[in-house]
Design a protein around this motif. Structure first.
Motif, PDB file in Angstrom:
ATOM      1  N   LYS A 274       0.818  -1.218   0.000  1.00 22.54           N
ATOM      2  CA  LYS A 274       0.000   0.000   0.000  1.00 22.54           C
ATOM      3  C   LYS A 274       0.852   1.269   0.000  1.00 22.54           C
ATOM      4  O   LYS A 274       0.540   2.244  -0.688  1.00 22.54           O
ATOM      5  CB  LYS A 274      -0.936  -0.009   1.208  1.00 22.54           C
ATOM      6  CG  LYS A 274      -1.940   1.122   1.208  1.00 22.54           C
ATOM      7  CD  LYS A 274      -2.944   0.979   2.340  1.00 22.54           C
ATOM      8  CE  LYS A 274      -3.971   2.088   2.291  1.00 22.54           C
ATOM      9  NZ  LYS A 274      -4.976   1.955   3.387  1.00 22.54           N
ATOM     10  N   MET A 275       1.943   1.287   0.769  1.00 22.74           N
ATOM     11  CA  MET A 275       2.768   2.491   0.877  1.00 22.74           C
ATOM     12  C   MET A 275       3.444   2.863  -0.436  1.00 22.74           C
ATOM     13  O   MET A 275       3.865   4.002  -0.612  1.00 22.74           O
ATOM     14  CB  MET A 275       3.822   2.303   1.963  1.00 22.74           C
ATOM     15  CG  MET A 275       3.295   2.438   3.381  1.00 22.74           C
ATOM     16  SD  MET A 275       2.570   4.069   3.690  1.00 22.74           S
ATOM     17  CE  MET A 275       4.003   5.120   3.459  1.00 22.74           C
ATOM     18  N   ALA A 276       3.539   1.915  -1.370  1.00 21.34           N
ATOM     19  CA  ALA A 276       4.190   2.212  -2.652  1.00 21.34           C
ATOM     20  C   ALA A 276       3.435   3.291  -3.422  1.00 21.34           C
ATOM     21  O   ALA A 276       4.031   4.058  -4.190  1.00 21.34           O
ATOM     22  CB  ALA A 276       4.298   0.939  -3.497  1.00 21.34           C
ATOM     23  N   SER A 277       2.131   3.366  -3.213  1.00 19.06           N
ATOM     24  CA  SER A 277       1.324   4.385  -3.904  1.00 19.06           C
ATOM     25  C   SER A 277       1.165   5.653  -3.079  1.00 19.06           C
ATOM     26  O   SER A 277       0.537   6.608  -3.529  1.00 19.06           O
ATOM     27  CB  SER A 277      -0.065   3.814  -4.235  1.00 19.06           C
ATOM     28  OG  SER A 277      -0.757   3.481  -3.052  1.00 19.06           O
ATOM     29  N   VAL A 278       1.744   5.661  -1.876  1.00 21.58           N
ATOM     30  CA  VAL A 278       1.619   6.813  -0.976  1.00 21.58           C
ATOM     31  C   VAL A 278       2.901   7.643  -0.939  1.00 21.58           C
ATOM     32  O   VAL A 278       2.864   8.871  -0.915  1.00 21.58           O
ATOM     33  CB  VAL A 278       1.258   6.338   0.454  1.00 21.58           C
ATOM     34  CG1 VAL A 278       1.234   7.514   1.415  1.00 21.58           C
ATOM     35  CG2 VAL A 278      -0.082   5.614   0.445  1.00 21.58           C
ATOM     36  N   ILE A 279       4.049   6.943  -0.942  1.00 19.71           N
ATOM     37  CA  ILE A 279       5.337   7.632  -0.864  1.00 19.71           C
ATOM     38  C   ILE A 279       5.488   8.582  -2.046  1.00 19.71           C
ATOM     39  O   ILE A 279       4.922   8.368  -3.126  1.00 19.71           O
ATOM     40  CB  ILE A 279       6.499   6.605  -0.834  1.00 19.71           C
ATOM     41  CG1 ILE A 279       7.822   7.302  -0.503  1.00 19.71           C
ATOM     42  CG2 ILE A 279       6.583   5.844  -2.144  1.00 19.71           C
ATOM     43  CD1 ILE A 279       8.975   6.352  -0.286  1.00 19.71           C
ATOM     44  N   LEU A 283       5.915   4.841  -6.143  1.00 17.14           N
ATOM     45  CA  LEU A 283       6.909   3.858  -6.557  1.00 17.14           C
ATOM     46  C   LEU A 283       6.395   2.921  -7.649  1.00 17.14           C
ATOM     47  O   LEU A 283       5.361   2.255  -7.487  1.00 17.14           O
ATOM     48  CB  LEU A 283       7.326   3.024  -5.337  1.00 17.14           C
ATOM     49  CG  LEU A 283       8.424   1.980  -5.525  1.00 17.14           C
ATOM     50  CD1 LEU A 283       9.735   2.635  -5.964  1.00 17.14           C
ATOM     51  CD2 LEU A 283       8.623   1.200  -4.224  1.00 17.14           C
ATOM     52  N   THR A 284       7.112   2.864  -8.756  1.00 13.92           N
ATOM     53  CA  THR A 284       6.857   1.859  -9.787  1.00 13.92           C
ATOM     54  C   THR A 284       7.205   0.484  -9.215  1.00 13.92           C
ATOM     55  O   THR A 284       8.211   0.326  -8.519  1.00 13.92           O
ATOM     56  CB  THR A 284       7.716   2.130 -11.035  1.00 13.92           C
ATOM     57  OG1 THR A 284       7.256   3.336 -11.660  1.00 13.92           O
ATOM     58  CG2 THR A 284       7.624   0.987 -12.037  1.00 13.92           C
TER      59      THR A 284
END
Length: 334
Positions: A274-279, A283-284
């Motif tokens: 989930k955090m990949a779309s928040v940071i 993040l690809t």
């Protein structure tokens, strides 16, 4: 309150009460409702230990994870839990903290029949030993796996997925690409490194040994290994991190070095937590179907528990490349 007491109050036999609890479809609606009315009135709870002695079942599934703090496993566990509960099983969680001895301790619980089956989200034991156990006890591997093993397994193709995300960086114009690996003693670390190498070689790009840095799955190792890469005389312009947590650590290292992502260094991860779309920047990454992996693993385990033969042993789930801001096309590539 015993089952015989419930039977007396409902004016039925203890066997009828047992059937209402275990196989309600075998009992008429009128009798079933009468028994359930008494059960609810007296708040009767079946004696679990006694039932285990009778049926030789625990109705417990043991799920073993390598690191419960990892955000990746929450969705996998949710898929397992939903299928298990729907079928009358409880899920007990075991966290190995990446310790193979702890993993073996949990496997021994299965051997002692303290669970009806096991889903291993970590597979770092001796292959022959694990295969021998799986011949006699219901066991499924998920996420991690063993090369050439006949233990039922659910995962993605990590080599192909790593190749795909590396190809994405190459298509963006990068030629100096580094890889922060997972631990090489873990099959996922080796396979994602292999996929990275395959993509580089297929485009005749040099694989600089200094561009391969081994991490340990964590944000901190992604940060530290990225600093090492940035300290090189000719640092990479793009980095493929083994997982999203290390990818986010790499992003922070670039920012702390007063550089920009992706303008100075493009970064990609793996897993789509989930955090990949928040940071920032987003993040690809490679999206693993985490919930579906857990769901399928539990379905296979139920088949084994019920004595059903599996049509195949290896199930490869579909992944997806999710392109985000951290690897956008960079103009004026050096």
């Amino acid at each position: 309150m015993k089952m015989s007491d419930v039977a007396k109050l409902a004016n039925v036999s203890p066997a009828t009460v047992s059937r209402v609890l275990s196989n309600p479809d075998l009992v008429s609606k009128e009798t079933r409702e009468k028994v359930m009315e008494v059960i609810n009135k007296v708040n009767y709870k079946p004696h679990i230990v006694a039932r285990q002695f009778r049926t030789k079942e625990t109705k417990i599934i043991l799920v073993v994870v390598p690191d419960i703090t990892s955000a990746f496993f929450s969705r996998v566990l949710r898929g397992i839990e939903h299928v298990a509960v729907k079928n009358g099983y409880q899920v007990i969680l075991g966290d190995t903290e990446n310790d193979t001895d702890r993993e073996l301790e949990y496997i021994n619980l299965l051997l002692q029949k303290q669970a009806d089956g096991m889903v291993l989200l970590t597979a770092r034991q001796d292959k022959e030993k694990l295969e021998e156990i799986a011949e006699h006890f219901p066991m499924v591997l998920a996420c991690e796996y063993m090369d050439g093993s006949n233990v039922p397994t659910v995962s993605i193709d990590n080599i192909s997925s790593a190749r795909k995300v590396t190809e994405h960086l190459i298509q963006q114009g990068h030629t100096k690409i580094a890889h922060i690996t997972g631990p090489i003693n873990v099959v996922l670390g080796r396979d994602r490194l292999r996929g990275f190498q395959q993509a580089m070689m297929s485009h005749d790009l040099e694989i600089d040994s200094a561009y391969i840095q081994e991490g340990d799955f964590t944000f901190e190792s992604g940060y530290n290994q990225m600093l090492k890469l940035l300290a090189l005389e000719a640092p990479p312009t793009a980095v493929f991190a083994f997982n999203d947590e290390m990818g986010m650590g790499a992003i922070k290292a670039v920012k702390d070095s007063n550089l920009l992502v992706p303008n100075d260094v493009a970064i990609v991860g793996f897993d789509n937590i989930k955090m990949a779309s928040v940071i920032e920047p987003n993040l690809t990454t490679i999206d693993q179907p985490k919930y579906e992996i857990g769901k399928k693993a539990m379905e296979l385990l139920l088949n084994l528990i019920n004595g059903e033969a599996l049509q195949k042993k290896r199930f490869v789930m579909k992944d997806e490349l999710i392109v985000r801001e951290s690897s956008e096309l960079v103009k004026n590539m050096p």
